[in-house]
Design a protein around this motif. Structure first.
Motif, PDB file in Angstrom:
ATOM      1  N   LYS A  17       0.834  -1.208   0.000  1.00 33.95           N
ATOM      2  CA  LYS A  17       0.000   0.000   0.000  1.00 33.95           C
ATOM      3  C   LYS A  17       0.865   1.253   0.000  1.00 33.95           C
ATOM      4  O   LYS A  17       0.606   2.202  -0.741  1.00 33.95           O
ATOM      5  CB  LYS A  17      -0.919   0.021   1.231  1.00 33.95           C
ATOM      6  N   ASP A  18       1.901   1.255   0.852  1.00 33.84           N
ATOM      7  CA  ASP A  18       2.789   2.420   0.952  1.00 33.84           C
ATOM      8  C   ASP A  18       3.528   2.674  -0.360  1.00 33.84           C
ATOM      9  O   ASP A  18       3.637   3.819  -0.811  1.00 33.84           O
ATOM     10  CB  ASP A  18       3.801   2.240   2.083  1.00 33.84           C
ATOM     11  N   GLY A  19       4.044   1.619  -0.975  1.00 37.75           N
ATOM     12  CA  GLY A  19       4.771   1.767  -2.236  1.00 37.75           C
ATOM     13  C   GLY A  19       3.878   2.284  -3.352  1.00 37.75           C
ATOM     14  O   GLY A  19       4.250   3.205  -4.091  1.00 37.75           O
ATOM     15  N   ILE A  20       2.688   1.732  -3.458  1.00 37.65           N
ATOM     16  CA  ILE A  20       1.745   2.168  -4.496  1.00 37.65           C
ATOM     17  C   ILE A  20       1.330   3.615  -4.252  1.00 37.65           C
ATOM     18  O   ILE A  20       1.278   4.422  -5.186  1.00 37.65           O
ATOM     19  CB  ILE A  20       0.530   1.221  -4.552  1.00 37.65           C
ATOM     20  N   ALA A  21       1.061   3.958  -2.990  1.00 33.54           N
ATOM     21  CA  ALA A  21       0.667   5.332  -2.655  1.00 33.54           C
ATOM     22  C   ALA A  21       1.770   6.321  -3.056  1.00 33.54           C
ATOM     23  O   ALA A  21       1.474   7.418  -3.552  1.00 33.54           O
ATOM     24  CB  ALA A  21       0.358   5.450  -1.162  1.00 33.54           C
ATOM     25  N   GLU A  22       3.013   5.935  -2.868  1.00 33.09           N
ATOM     26  CA  GLU A  22       4.132   6.811  -3.234  1.00 33.09           C
ATOM     27  C   GLU A  22       4.147   7.082  -4.741  1.00 33.09           C
ATOM     28  O   GLU A  22       4.292   8.227  -5.184  1.00 33.09           O
ATOM     29  CB  GLU A  22       5.460   6.198  -2.795  1.00 33.09           C
ATOM     30  N   TYR A  23       3.980   6.035  -5.561  1.00 31.59           N
ATOM     31  CA  TYR A  23       3.991   6.245  -7.011  1.00 31.59           C
ATOM     32  C   TYR A  23       2.762   7.007  -7.478  1.00 31.59           C
ATOM     33  O   TYR A  23       2.835   7.830  -8.395  1.00 31.59           O
ATOM     34  CB  TYR A  23       4.158   4.923  -7.768  1.00 31.59           C
ATOM     35  N   MET A  24       1.638   6.778  -6.834  1.00 35.29           N
ATOM     36  CA  MET A  24       0.428   7.526  -7.207  1.00 35.29           C
ATOM     37  C   MET A  24       0.600   9.010  -6.880  1.00 35.29           C
ATOM     38  O   MET A  24       0.189   9.870  -7.659  1.00 35.29           O
ATOM     39  CB  MET A  24      -0.794   6.933  -6.525  1.00 35.29           C
ATOM     40  N   LYS A  25       1.241   9.309  -5.755  1.00 31.14           N
ATOM     41  CA  LYS A  25       1.503  10.700  -5.373  1.00 31.14           C
ATOM     42  C   LYS A  25       2.447  11.346  -6.391  1.00 31.14           C
ATOM     43  O   LYS A  25       2.220  12.471  -6.836  1.00 31.14           O
ATOM     44  CB  LYS A  25       2.107  10.739  -3.971  1.00 31.14           C
ATOM     45  N   ARG A  26       3.483  10.618  -6.779  1.00 28.24           N
ATOM     46  CA  ARG A  26       4.435  11.148  -7.763  1.00 28.24           C
ATOM     47  C   ARG A  26       3.771  11.405  -9.111  1.00 28.24           C
ATOM     48  O   ARG A  26       4.171  12.306  -9.853  1.00 28.24           O
ATOM     49  CB  ARG A  26       5.590  10.173  -7.966  1.00 28.24           C
ATOM     50  N   MET A  27       2.768  10.597  -9.448  1.00 22.43           N
ATOM     51  CA  MET A  27       2.085  10.723 -10.740  1.00 22.43           C
ATOM     52  C   MET A  27       1.182  11.944 -10.821  1.00 22.43           C
ATOM     53  O   MET A  27       0.834  12.386 -11.912  1.00 22.43           O
ATOM     54  CB  MET A  27       1.239   9.473 -11.015  1.00 22.43           C
ATOM     55  N   ASP A  28       0.810  12.507  -9.677  1.00 23.44           N
ATOM     56  CA  ASP A  28      -0.139  13.626  -9.641  1.00 23.44           C
ATOM     57  C   ASP A  28       0.172  14.740 -10.624  1.00 23.44           C
ATOM     58  O   ASP A  28      -0.727  15.328 -11.200  1.00 23.44           O
ATOM     59  CB  ASP A  28      -0.230  14.225  -8.230  1.00 23.44           C
ATOM     60  N   ARG A  29       1.451  15.040 -10.824  1.00 26.39           N
ATOM     61  CA  ARG A  29       1.781  16.158 -11.709  1.00 26.39           C
ATOM     62  C   ARG A  29       1.746  15.798 -13.190  1.00 26.39           C
ATOM     63  O   ARG A  29       1.850  16.667 -14.043  1.00 26.39           O
ATOM     64  CB  ARG A  29       3.112  16.776 -11.327  1.00 26.39           C
ATOM     65  N   TYR A  30       1.601  14.513 -13.505  1.00 25.54           N
ATOM     66  CA  TYR A  30       1.632  14.082 -14.905  1.00 25.54           C
ATOM     67  C   TYR A  30       0.295  13.551 -15.420  1.00 25.54           C
ATOM     68  O   TYR A  30      -0.048  13.760 -16.576  1.00 25.54           O
ATOM     69  CB  TYR A  30       2.692  12.993 -15.095  1.00 25.54           C
ATOM     70  N   ALA A  31      -0.413  12.837 -14.576  1.00 22.01           N
ATOM     71  CA  ALA A  31      -1.676  12.228 -14.996  1.00 22.01           C
ATOM     72  C   ALA A  31      -2.482  11.874 -13.750  1.00 22.01           C
ATOM     73  O   ALA A  31      -1.928  11.723 -12.662  1.00 22.01           O
ATOM     74  CB  ALA A  31      -1.415  10.960 -15.808  1.00 22.01           C
ATOM     75  N   LYS A  32      -3.763  11.735 -13.953  1.00 19.72           N
ATOM     76  CA  LYS A  32      -4.626  11.286 -12.863  1.00 19.72           C
ATOM     77  C   LYS A  32      -4.575   9.753 -12.856  1.00 19.72           C
ATOM     78  O   LYS A  32      -4.897   9.119 -13.859  1.00 19.72           O
ATOM     79  CB  LYS A  32      -6.049  11.792 -13.098  1.00 19.72           C
ATOM     80  N   MET A  33      -4.140   9.180 -11.741  1.00 21.95           N
ATOM     81  CA  MET A  33      -4.037   7.717 -11.663  1.00 21.95           C
ATOM     82  C   MET A  33      -4.883   7.223 -10.493  1.00 21.95           C
ATOM     83  O   MET A  33      -4.799   7.768  -9.397  1.00 21.95           O
ATOM     84  CB  MET A  33      -2.581   7.292 -11.480  1.00 21.95           C
ATOM     85  N   LYS A  34      -5.690   6.202 -10.765  1.00 15.95           N
ATOM     86  CA  LYS A  34      -6.486   5.632  -9.685  1.00 15.95           C
ATOM     87  C   LYS A  34      -6.506   4.117  -9.792  1.00 15.95           C
ATOM     88  O   LYS A  34      -6.287   3.547 -10.866  1.00 15.95           O
ATOM     89  CB  LYS A  34      -7.899   6.199  -9.673  1.00 15.95           C
ATOM     90  N   ILE A  35      -6.777   3.506  -8.646  1.00 19.41           N
ATOM     91  CA  ILE A  35      -6.884   2.047  -8.581  1.00 19.41           C
ATOM     92  C   ILE A  35      -8.320   1.695  -8.230  1.00 19.41           C
ATOM     93  O   ILE A  35      -8.905   2.268  -7.307  1.00 19.41           O
ATOM     94  CB  ILE A  35      -5.906   1.468  -7.545  1.00 19.41           C
ATOM     95  N   VAL A  36      -8.881   0.771  -8.997  1.00 20.76           N
ATOM     96  CA  VAL A  36     -10.227   0.284  -8.758  1.00 20.76           C
ATOM     97  C   VAL A  36     -10.124  -1.202  -8.427  1.00 20.76           C
ATOM     98  O   VAL A  36      -9.637  -1.982  -9.245  1.00 20.76           O
ATOM     99  CB  VAL A  36     -11.131   0.497 -10.001  1.00 20.76           C
TER     100      VAL A  36
END
Length: 159
Positions: A17-36
């Protein structure tokens, strides 16, 4: 650009969870990323081939219910096409250039994905012939998506 990862089952391990959250946070400036997440189908350890197909079909219906017609869909599969990080980055860039602003990645459950999900895929993508737990695959995929954006932006991250 909108990136969605549709996956089967809940993520229990904090370190994933922590690792995925880190990459999702980093992605914020480039694209909207979500997990379903869709629920996995409960099944006993030993399944007949017919029971395995039934589990994949049920999970597949759940996955397909989260995908819209306009989305470009990659399904992770051992038999999919392997790419280098650079090839993957170019593919993401080309999709954006040619009007595919909604990209969805699918990670199936422990038995894989149903024929219906594979048929819906625009492309099957492989991360090698190793079998990985689908929880780990989420982290690997999130990192590779981030890496693709770093490559496309000329960042030294990739080196």
């Amino acid at each position: 650009m909108n990136i969605k990862i549709v996956c089967v089952g809940k993520l229990k391990e904090k370190y994933f969870k922590d690792g995925i959250a880190e990459y999702m946070k980093r992605m914020d400036r480039y694209a909207k990323m979500k997990i379903v997440q869709v629920p996995d189908e409960k099944a006993p350890e030993k399944l007949s081939p017919a029971e395995m197909e039934q589990v994949k079909q049920i999970e597949g219906e759940r996955i397909l219910s989260k995908i819209k017609d306009k989305e470009y869909v990659f399904v992770t599969a051992i038999k999919g096409k392997e790419r280098t990080s650079e090839e993957f980055a170019k593919e993401i860039q080309d999709l954006a250039t040619y009007g595919h602003s909604d990209i969805t990645f699918v990670i199936g459950g422990s038995l894989g994905t149903s024929p219906a999900v594979n048929k819906r895929a625009d492309d099957l993508i492989s991360f090698g012939k190793f079998t990985m737990p689908h929880q780990l695959m989420r982290l690997v995929l999130a990192e590779q998506i981030y890496r693709a954006f770093m490559i496309n932006n000329g960042s030294p991250y990739h080196k």
